[in-house]
Design a protein around this motif. Structure first.
Motif, PDB file in Angstrom:
ATOM      1  N   ARG A   2       0.448  -1.097  -0.094  1.00 30.04           N
ATOM      2  CA  ARG A   2       0.062   0.232  -0.187  1.00 30.04           C
ATOM      3  C   ARG A   2       0.606   1.476   0.015  1.00 30.04           C
ATOM      4  O   ARG A   2       1.765   1.446   0.871  1.00 30.04           O
ATOM      5  N   PRO A  52       1.858   4.355   1.242  1.00 27.66           N
ATOM      6  CA  PRO A  52       0.953   6.006   1.903  1.00 27.66           C
ATOM      7  C   PRO A  52       1.177   7.167   1.646  1.00 27.66           C
ATOM      8  O   PRO A  52       0.799   7.145   0.468  1.00 27.66           O
ATOM      9  N   ARG A  53      -0.262   7.858   1.862  1.00 29.31           N
ATOM     10  CA  ARG A  53      -1.085   9.024   1.288  1.00 29.31           C
ATOM     11  C   ARG A  53       0.043  10.174   1.526  1.00 29.31           C
ATOM     12  O   ARG A  53       0.591  10.082   2.607  1.00 29.31           O
ATOM     13  N   PRO A  54       0.215  11.051   0.464  1.00 28.06           N
ATOM     14  CA  PRO A  54       1.402  11.733   0.162  1.00 28.06           C
ATOM     15  C   PRO A  54       1.018  13.173   1.193  1.00 28.06           C
ATOM     16  O   PRO A  54      -0.494  13.146   0.746  1.00 28.06           O
ATOM     17  N   HIS A  55       1.419  13.536   1.700  1.00 32.73           N
ATOM     18  CA  HIS A  55       0.965  14.940   2.267  1.00 32.73           C
ATOM     19  C   HIS A  55       1.736  16.185   2.330  1.00 32.73           C
ATOM     20  O   HIS A  55       2.875  15.585   3.943  1.00 32.73           O
ATOM     21  N   PRO A  56       1.633  17.488   2.198  1.00 34.17           N
ATOM     22  CA  PRO A  56       2.881  18.032   2.506  1.00 34.17           C
ATOM     23  C   PRO A  56       2.534  18.968   3.535  1.00 34.17           C
ATOM     24  O   PRO A  56       1.371  19.163   4.390  1.00 34.17           O
ATOM     25  N   PHE A  57       3.499  19.018   4.750  1.00 34.80           N
ATOM     26  CA  PHE A  57       3.319  19.527   5.980  1.00 34.80           C
ATOM     27  C   PHE A  57       4.602  20.085   6.035  1.00 34.80           C
ATOM     28  O   PHE A  57       5.642  20.106   6.806  1.00 34.80           O
ATOM     29  N   GLY A  58       3.982  21.106   6.927  1.00 33.57           N
ATOM     30  CA  GLY A  58       4.890  22.060   7.116  1.00 33.57           C
ATOM     31  C   GLY A  58       5.982  21.914   7.958  1.00 33.57           C
ATOM     32  O   GLY A  58       6.915  22.193   7.764  1.00 33.57           O
ATOM     33  N   PRO A  59       5.414  21.666   9.810  1.00 30.63           N
ATOM     34  CA  PRO A  59       5.843  21.021  10.446  1.00 30.63           C
ATOM     35  C   PRO A  59       6.631  20.338  10.534  1.00 30.63           C
ATOM     36  O   PRO A  59       6.505  19.107  11.270  1.00 30.63           O
ATOM     37  N   LEU A  60       7.435  19.493   9.060  1.00 33.46           N
ATOM     38  CA  LEU A  60       8.126  17.947   8.711  1.00 33.46           C
ATOM     39  C   LEU A  60       9.524  17.488   9.964  1.00 33.46           C
ATOM     40  O   LEU A  60       9.663  16.759  10.183  1.00 33.46           O
ATOM     41  N   PHE A 106       8.979  18.909  12.731  1.00 29.67           N
ATOM     42  CA  PHE A 106       8.853  17.602  13.973  1.00 29.67           C
ATOM     43  C   PHE A 106       8.690  16.093  14.016  1.00 29.67           C
ATOM     44  O   PHE A 106       7.999  15.434  14.920  1.00 29.67           O
ATOM     45  N   VAL A 107       7.871  16.254  12.480  1.00 37.28           N
ATOM     46  CA  VAL A 107       7.668  14.410  12.283  1.00 37.28           C
ATOM     47  C   VAL A 107       8.476  14.175  12.261  1.00 37.28           C
ATOM     48  O   VAL A 107       8.904  12.946  12.769  1.00 37.28           O
ATOM     49  N   MET A 108       9.938  14.237  12.302  1.00 38.13           N
ATOM     50  CA  MET A 108      11.093  13.331  11.754  1.00 38.13           C
ATOM     51  C   MET A 108      11.604  13.308  12.937  1.00 38.13           C
ATOM     52  O   MET A 108      12.494  12.343  13.842  1.00 38.13           O
TER      53      MET A 108
END
Lengths: 292, 699
Positions: free
Chosen positions: B27, B29-37, B39-41
């Motif tokens: 599957r 994954p759904r791509p999603h532009p995200f500002g606070p990347l 923090f995700v990383m």
């Protein structure tokens, strides 16, 4: 009457949205912090389009072969510059309005208010690493220039608050009012400190920290490939697995910004893109009134 | 392992699902532009190792769930011994084996046997009404129990009347007997209930465990219920007398004996200053103390001098412990009485060592000898009243007169002992004429094998060739002691006539020379005995008198001829065995009585011996003559089997493993615990895995 984000989103263009917001707060609470006029020369400033031609210092032109404009103390009742972050991350939206939409609407509404009461309003747009300045003026015709500039702003490039701070320090006279509208997502850890340093130049600095609700709550479930809006980074994660850790990190960031602003005596307001903007402005003006 | 629904095992392939999902899940994954990347990383970096472990656990738990459920549905069952058929369930024919060995007499206030009887009663009480039962009291020689029945009252009275014995019990044999009895019942399920102290000596764990015939005829392990009568005692401490030796202590005087008894500590604790004593009746003759390390053995020697001769019945004892039966051991000791011997010297000499009686007198009066010697010359000696003596020795005596010979014959007939040695003064004709009825064999003539002054006398002289060491007279002269006999040289000796066949009181030749001529002949005459040495007892005809064997042989002649030498075989009998009695001559035995006074069965054997027993308890057994009086010399002591004093217990785990874990149901008389099939554990494991999987997912 307070306007919610959905209603504002139906109004096309910054002019309409700003006007709607402005009318919502038109109780006219704002008063200029400075009274009367002065002709006491203060400093020179390099000419920029929009500056009064009558203030061109022709003698200086003769000496330096550059246009300089004379600045005077208390030239206007209030000189305010809206610093609008138009970096790519400001284009993020999970609801009706993006952060940039909110920023430009707020900036436009403030311009309305300022010009309406004969204060000078200007703009500093930061997009794609370039600056677009509109010097503060109090004329009614200047309002259209400001609103047009905001209207045509699109999010692009990386956030660079540090260079914005340096730029403002260079072009702004003292005792100006600086209103920063940004998501403050700058990889440079020193950027915020430099923005806040403007306060040390006797400027009145206010920060509207714009955040999207999705950034606050991280409501994602399915495995997602998150893509950096300002760079090449991308990461595939299961959001449920990292949600707790993300929220901890992000809330820590918000707290640190708020603490830094408080320490620097800078007005700080966290604005969600689904907040009612006239309410945001009323809150702001109320705080301003108390500060005076 | 066996499965009730083996086809259900196919469901176990489902355990591959998590692996397949992991391998083939493509599957995007759904791509999603995200500002606070950023923090995700950072969040992903922080949680990466924890997430990896979590994923691994989830994978394991899901696999476990998918594996456990189909296996549980397949209903697996564990069978440890593939050769044995499964235990048949349901109401069972039951045999209760009650250990009645000596070790069950161990007591810490309550004898183990009393507890065992309670356990046996409980076992009877626990039986279902439809379960037939039998009881086997396991003794040293157990009888096959009756087939299982429903007469509970009879079984209860059997348990009530059972008594602990003094013998060892072979529980393995008893279990087999009980299993055979169970086979006579048609009920498919069988059960053995063993009530015992579980001492190791009672089991033969090298033998296969008991089995019964199953419904198909194949051997099936019966259900075994172990009821431990010594529950709560890890070790049954015990010390015991495991051996006793009684030997004459001649160096300490006549009628002195050394009792050497071996004491062993079978317990796990050291024993200090343990009292050990020799008792006769109520009086203590000697006492000492011994120290014993845990599991150790020690010997204690006590010397006892008896004031008078006769048969002594007594005990050696230890300070009593929890098992008192093996703290004492009875003995029957024939103590030689004081003997009076008349030595008639036929050839006195002024020089002592040339005197005919010198060597004999020295031998009979040596330290420790019970013999009191009176030496007379021939003229005086033959006129003595022989009835005042136990023994008369005629040493190179001229033939007595007819009256004197008649006196001698009467003396022997009435039980006196007569020893006759040869010499120059002995006239064969006169001896045959006067003492013919007394002599073992008639004398013929003197034979000279070598002259004493002959230089080749050493080689020419005769030596003893054959000695009947099996006879009580010569029994000590074996091995190196025999050298003292066969080394003696005989220059002259009297030849004897052949024994007339069929004559009453036939003689016995106990030693011969190299040419076959008799050297020692003995015969019974009436109640008395006569011994004839065909050479001299001084140095005239031989050098035997200066040989090392001379002294002990003369003392044995004295003892033998007076009947005080223990001629009978020492009766060594252990509890559970029979004693063989050999009454001499015409003596009759009317009965044998046990220490508790009960009569012991006696059987006559063809050759005149009697077999008494089997004896059932330790102690002195009295033998009564025809006149009803106790024949002390025939009395005997029965002792315990020493191994039964070892109360080391077999660990319950070992017994469970021996009988088979699937067959051993209960161990201490507790309520039966329901068995839990394997599939329930699997379901439980799956449920737990499901719970933990959910918990992990929520985190």
């Amino acid at each position: 009457m307070l306007l919610d984000a959905q209603t504002l989103a139906r109004l096309q263009g910054v002019k309409l949205r700003a006007r709607a917001v402005m009318e919502g707060v038109l109780s006219g609470l704002h008063k200029s912090p400075h009274q009367g006029q002065s002709v006491e020369f203060a400093e020179h400033k390099e000419y920029a389009p929009g500056d009064e031609l009558r203030h061109l210092d022709w003698k200086a032109y003769g000496k330096f072969d550059k246009y300089y404009v004379k600045r005077f103390e208390h030239e206007t009742n209030l000189r305010a510059v809206m610093v609008v972050d138009a970096s790519a991350s400001m284009g993020y939206r999970s609801g009706a309005l993006s952060k940039l939409d909110v920023a430009t609407t707020l900036a436009g509404a403030l311009c309305y208010l300022l010009v309406r009461q004969q204060d000078a309003a200007g703009l500093a747009l930061m997009a794609g690493g370039k600056w677009k300045d509109v010097p503060p003026r109090a004329s009614a015709g200047h309002l259209n220039v400001l609103l047009d500039t905001l209207e045509h702003t699109t999010p692009t490039g990386a956030t660079d608050l540090g260079s914005a701070a340096d730029h403002l320090a260079e072009v702004l006279p003292r005792r100006s009012s600086v209103i920063v509208l940004s998501d403050l997502l700058d990889e440079n850890q020193d950027a915020l400190r430099r923005i806040l340093a403007l306060r040390q130049r006797k400027n009145d600095v206010s920060v509207f920290h714009l955040v999207d609700p999705a950034e606050l709550t991280f409501p994602f479930d399915d495995p997602t490939l998150f893509i950096d809006m300002e760079g090449q980074g991308r990461v595939e994660v299961n959001p449920r697995e990292i949600k707790e850790s993300y929220l901890e990190e992000f809330n820590g960031f918000l707290a640190s910004v708020k603490a830094a602003c408080a320490e620097a005596d800078v007005d700080y307001d966290l604005v969600r893109t689904d907040d009612k903007l006239d309410d945001v402005l009323l809150r702001y003006l109320s705080r301003r009134g108390r500060r005076r | 392992m066996t499965f009730g629904n083996p086809w259900m095992l196919l469901g176990a392939l489902g355990a591959l699902i998590p692996l397949l999902v992991h391998l083939f899940d493509r599957r995007r994954p759904r791509p999603h532009p995200f500002g606070p990347l950023a923090f995700v990383m950072r969040s992903q970096k922080r949680t990466a190792s924890r997430l990896k472990l979590k994923r691994l656990l989830l994978y394991a738990l899901r696999t476990l769930i998918l594996l456990a459920i189909p296996i549980a549905l397949a209903r697996p069952e564990l069978t440890r011994d593939a050769a044995a058929a499964q235990v048949v369930k349901g109401p069972a024919a039951t045999a209760i084996i009650l250990d009645a060995s000596l070790s069950m007499r161990w007591s810490d206030g309550t004898p183990l046997f009393e507890r065992a009887r309670d356990e046996a009663r409980d076992a009877l009480k626990d039986l279902l009404p439809e379960e037939p039962a039998t009881v086997l009291v396991c003794t040293q020689s157990p009888a096959a129990p009756p087939p299982p029945g429903f007469d509970r009252g009879r079984l209860r009275s059997l348990v009530d009347e059972a008594k602990a014995t003094h013998g060892a019990a072979d529980l393995s044999r008893c279990l087999d007997l009980a299993a055979r009895a169970l086979e006579e019942n048609p009920m498919p399920a069988k059960r053995l209930v063993l009530v015992s102290d579980m001492t190791a000596t009672a089991f033969r764990l090298e033998a296969p465990p008991p089995t019964v015939k199953g419904p198909t005829g194949a051997p099936v392990k019966p259900e075994v219920v172990l009821r431990d009568a010594a529950e709560g005692h890890e070790v049954l401490n015990n010390r015991a007398i495991v051996d006793l030796k009684v030997e004459p202590a001649l160096q300490a005087g006549p009628r002195t004996f050394q009792f050497t008894f071996t004491v062993r500590n079978f317990g796990a604790e050291p024993v200090k200053d343990l009292e050990a004593a020799v008792r006769v009746g109520e009086s203590t003759l000697a006492k000492g103390f011994v120290d014993l390390p845990p599991g150790g053995t020690t010997q204690k020697a006590l010397t006892v001098r008896f004031p008078q001769g006769g048969t002594v019945l007594g005990q050696v004892t230890l300070a009593p412990d929890a098992l008192v039966e093996d703290d004492r051991r009875s003995f029957v000791l024939p103590v030689p009485r004081a003997l009076k011997a008349l030595v008639v010297n036929g050839s006195p000499h002024a020089t002592r060592y040339r005197d005919e009686a010198f060597f004999v007198d020295a031998a009979l009066t040596a330290p420790g000898s019970p013999v009191e010697v009176a030496t007379r010359d021939a003229e005086v000696g033959l006129r003595e009243d022989f009835s005042a003596y136990d023994l008369v020795l005629l040493l190179n005596v001229p033939a007595p007169s007819a009256d004197e010979a008649q006196k001698l014959a009467a003396f022997v007939e009435s039980g006196g002992g007569l020893f006759i040695s040869m010499g120059d003064r002995v006239s064969p004709e006169a001896y045959n004429q006067r003492l013919g009825p007394v002599l073992p064999r008639p004398l013929r003539l003197v034979r000279t094998s070598a002259e004493r002054d002959d230089p080749d006398a050493d080689t020419k002289s005769a030596r003893l060739a054959q000695v009947s060491v099996e006879h009580v007279l010569f029994s000590p002269f074996t091995g190196q002691a025999e050298e003292g006999l066969v080394g003696a040289r005989f220059y002259k000796y009297m030849l004897l006539e052949a024994d007339s066949p069929g004559a009453a009181g036939a003689s016995q030749v106990l030693a011969t020379y190299e040419d076959g001529a008799p050297a020692v002949a003995v015969a019974r005459k009436g109640k008395g005995r006569v011994a004839l040495l065909t050479s001299t007892v001084d140095r005239d005809w031989s050098d035997f008198s200066i040989r090392t064997s001379f002294l002990p042989l003369m003392q044995r002649f004295a003892a033998y001829l007076t009947g005080s030498l223990d001629e009978r075989e020492e009766v060594r009998v252990r509890v559970g065995e029979s004693a063989t009695l050999r009454p001499e001559g015409a003596r009759k035995v009317s009965s044998v009585r046990a220490p508790d006074g009960s009569e012991v069965a006696v059987k006559e054997q063809p050759e005149g011996a009697l077999v008494a027993g089997p004896v059932t308890e330790p102690g002195v057994y009295s033998v009564l003559g025809a006149d009803g009086k106790v024949q002390s010399d025939l009395s005997f002591a029965a002792v315990l089997e020493p191994s039964e004093s070892d109360l080391g217990r077999v660990p319950m785990d070992t017994l469970t493993a021996y009988f088979g874990e699937e067959t051993v149901k209960a161990s201490t008389g507790d309520a039966d615990k329901p068995t839990v099939p394997l599939w329930t554990w699997l379901i439980l494991a799956a449920c737990l895995a499901f719970f933990f999987e959910g918990t992990l997912l929520r985190k």
